[in-house]
Structures are given as structure tokens and as C-alpha cells.
Design a protein around this motif. Structure first.
Motif, PDB file in Angstrom:
ATOM      1  N   UNK A  98     -27.096 -17.688 -39.013  1.00  0.00           N
ATOM      2  CA  UNK A  98     -26.077 -18.390 -39.782  1.00  0.00           C
ATOM      3  C   UNK A  98     -24.852 -18.588 -38.895  1.00  0.00           C
ATOM      4  N   UNK A  99     -24.270 -19.773 -38.927  1.00  0.00           N
ATOM      5  CA  UNK A  99     -23.041 -20.036 -38.166  1.00  0.00           C
ATOM      6  C   UNK A  99     -22.095 -20.898 -39.001  1.00  0.00           C
ATOM      7  N   UNK A 100     -20.799 -20.719 -38.751  1.00  0.00           N
ATOM      8  CA  UNK A 100     -19.779 -21.579 -39.349  1.00  0.00           C
ATOM      9  C   UNK A 100     -18.756 -21.887 -38.270  1.00  0.00           C
ATOM     10  N   UNK A 101     -18.073 -23.014 -38.428  1.00  0.00           N
ATOM     11  CA  UNK A 101     -17.018 -23.369 -37.489  1.00  0.00           C
ATOM     12  C   UNK A 101     -15.878 -24.025 -38.262  1.00  0.00           C
ATOM     13  N   UNK A 102     -14.671 -23.721 -37.824  1.00  0.00           N
ATOM     14  CA  UNK A 102     -13.477 -24.400 -38.317  1.00  0.00           C
ATOM     15  C   UNK A 102     -12.848 -25.105 -37.136  1.00  0.00           C
ATOM     16  N   UNK A 103     -12.622 -26.404 -37.278  1.00  0.00           N
ATOM     17  CA  UNK A 103     -11.962 -27.192 -36.232  1.00  0.00           C
ATOM     18  C   UNK A 103     -10.466 -27.165 -36.517  1.00  0.00           C
ATOM     19  N   UNK A 104      -9.692 -26.717 -35.546  1.00  0.00           N
ATOM     20  CA  UNK A 104      -8.269 -26.477 -35.755  1.00  0.00           C
ATOM     21  C   UNK A 104      -7.402 -27.557 -35.113  1.00  0.00           C
ATOM     22  N   UNK A 105      -7.799 -28.038 -33.960  1.00  0.00           N
ATOM     23  CA  UNK A 105      -6.992 -28.994 -33.208  1.00  0.00           C
ATOM     24  C   UNK A 105      -7.931 -29.963 -32.500  1.00  0.00           C
ATOM     25  N   UNK A 106      -7.514 -31.227 -32.394  1.00  0.00           N
ATOM     26  CA  UNK A 106      -8.335 -32.240 -31.730  1.00  0.00           C
ATOM     27  C   UNK A 106      -8.506 -31.925 -30.248  1.00  0.00           C
ATOM     28  N   UNK A 107      -9.664 -32.313 -29.725  1.00  0.00           N
ATOM     29  CA  UNK A 107     -10.011 -32.131 -28.313  1.00  0.00           C
ATOM     30  C   UNK A 107     -10.104 -33.521 -27.687  1.00  0.00           C
ATOM     31  N   UNK A 108      -9.600 -33.648 -26.457  1.00  0.00           N
ATOM     32  CA  UNK A 108      -9.510 -34.954 -25.800  1.00  0.00           C
ATOM     33  C   UNK A 108     -10.213 -34.955 -24.443  1.00  0.00           C
ATOM     34  N   UNK A 109     -10.493 -36.161 -23.960  1.00  0.00           N
ATOM     35  CA  UNK A 109     -11.049 -36.319 -22.613  1.00  0.00           C
ATOM     36  C   UNK A 109     -10.126 -35.608 -21.619  1.00  0.00           C
ATOM     37  N   UNK A 110     -10.723 -34.960 -20.647  1.00  0.00           N
ATOM     38  CA  UNK A 110     -10.055 -34.204 -19.587  1.00  0.00           C
ATOM     39  C   UNK A 110      -9.523 -32.851 -20.034  1.00  0.00           C
ATOM     40  N   UNK A 111      -9.679 -32.497 -21.320  1.00  0.00           N
ATOM     41  CA  UNK A 111      -9.377 -31.119 -21.708  1.00  0.00           C
ATOM     42  C   UNK A 111     -10.403 -30.204 -21.055  1.00  0.00           C
ATOM     43  N   UNK A 112     -10.008 -28.980 -20.801  1.00  0.00           N
ATOM     44  CA  UNK A 112     -10.950 -27.958 -20.369  1.00  0.00           C
ATOM     45  C   UNK A 112     -11.009 -26.945 -21.498  1.00  0.00           C
ATOM     46  N   UNK A 113     -12.215 -26.731 -22.010  1.00  0.00           N
ATOM     47  CA  UNK A 113     -12.401 -25.822 -23.135  1.00  0.00           C
ATOM     48  C   UNK A 113     -12.962 -24.486 -22.668  1.00  0.00           C
ATOM     49  N   UNK A 114     -12.502 -23.436 -23.327  1.00  0.00           N
ATOM     50  CA  UNK A 114     -12.959 -22.076 -23.066  1.00  0.00           C
ATOM     51  C   UNK A 114     -13.485 -21.506 -24.375  1.00  0.00           C
ATOM     52  N   UNK A 115     -14.587 -20.787 -24.321  1.00  0.00           N
ATOM     53  CA  UNK A 115     -15.114 -20.109 -25.501  1.00  0.00           C
ATOM     54  C   UNK A 115     -15.308 -18.641 -25.156  1.00  0.00           C
ATOM     55  N   UNK A 116     -14.750 -17.787 -25.997  1.00  0.00           N
ATOM     56  CA  UNK A 116     -14.860 -16.340 -25.796  1.00  0.00           C
ATOM     57  C   UNK A 116     -15.546 -15.744 -27.012  1.00  0.00           C
ATOM     58  N   UNK A 117     -16.699 -15.130 -26.779  1.00  0.00           N
ATOM     59  CA  UNK A 117     -17.496 -14.526 -27.847  1.00  0.00           C
ATOM     60  C   UNK A 117     -17.305 -13.019 -27.834  1.00  0.00           C
ATOM     61  N   UNK A 118     -16.911 -12.479 -28.989  1.00  0.00           N
ATOM     62  CA  UNK A 118     -16.668 -11.050 -29.139  1.00  0.00           C
ATOM     63  C   UNK A 118     -17.585 -10.523 -30.237  1.00  0.00           C
TER      64      UNK A 118
END
Length: 143
Positions: A83-103
Motif C-alpha cells: 500500500x502506498x500514498x502520496x501527497x503532492x505539496x509543491x510543483x516540480x519544474x524542468x531542471x529541478x533536482x529532486x531528492x528522496x529520503x526513505x526512513x
């Protein structure tokens, strides 16, 4: 380049990345791996944008899902999303660099629960993902 924690955790994630065509297409780079933990990053490219001119929600979701997979599988116990859920908080744009940290929040015999925070290069939170995995008891790599 990922911080190398010697041993099985890194070996499992290296194996997963070698076999994971989608994470490789996304341009994911593993930054850090520890037992029940992962941190990864990826660039946002023009082909990841939707018809509204912002990154498709599946991009942040997929990055978080990969971080989830690396964290819940790195003990070499094949684990799949239950089971997974996600909440989108802020728009993401071209040339952004995204980081994901799993705890890891819970490490049970047959299930695990993980909280994955997705941030951009300005350390702004763009999404929050929670995943529950089922542990199959099978190995991903031979010890």
C-alpha cells in the motif's frame, strides 16, 4: 556516487539498480544506503513535464517509490509494495533536482512501513510518500 556502507545493504541496492531499467531511465543516483534507509536523487528533464508545464506527478511518485524499494529491500528480504500514498505539496519544474529520503518507521517480520520525503534542490518539500511493504522471505542476492 553513493556513500558505500560495506556489506549486504549496498550489494542488494547495487543489484537492484543494475536490473532496474525504469530507475535508470529516470536518471536516479543512489546517494546513501543504510539498513532500512535510502537517499537518492534525480534531475527533472523536459520529457517529464505534463500538459500544464510542470513535472508529471508520476515523476515524484516514481522517485519516492524507488527510494521506498531500496530501503525496504536492502536487508536482502525481497519486499513488494502492499500500500502506498502520496501527497503532492509543491510543483516540480524542468531542471529541478529532486531528492528522496526513505526512513523506516516499522520493521516487522512480514511487513514494513516507510516514510519518504521528496525535496528539491532548494530543500523545499515537494511530496510526502508513505509506503507499506510485504516481505516475501526470499533473497534478492546470494549471500
Amino acid at each position: 556516487m553513493a556513500k558505500k556502507e560495506s556489506g549486504l545493504h549496498q550489494q542488494v541496492v547495487d543489484h537492484m539498480m543494475k536490473e532496474d531499467a525504469f530507475s535508470n531511465w529516470l536518471g536516479i543516483e543512489v546517494i546513501d544506503i543504510k539498513e532500512g534507509y535510502s537517499k537518492i536523487k534525480m534531475p527533472v528533464r523536459p520529457e517529464m513535464v505534463n500538459g500544464l508545464g510542470i513535472a508529471h506527478g508520476g515523476i515524484a511518485f516514481s522517485l519516492a517509490d524507488s527510494a521506498f524499494a531500496f530501503a525496504c529491500n536492502n536487508r536482502n528480504n525481497l519486499s513488494v509494495a502492499l500500500d502506498v500514498t502520496i501527497s503532492f505539496i509543491k510543483a516540480v519544474h524542468i531542471d529541478d533536482e529532486l531528492f528522496a529520503e526513505a526512513v523506516e518507521i516499522h520493521n516487522g517480520r512480514t511487513t514494513g512501513v516507510y516514510l519518504i520525503t521528496v525535496t528539491n534542490q532548494r530543500n523545499e518539500q515537494v511530496a510526502l510518500f508513505k509506503g507499506t511493504c510485504f516481505r516475501t522471505g526470499k533473497n534478492l542476492v546470494n549471500k
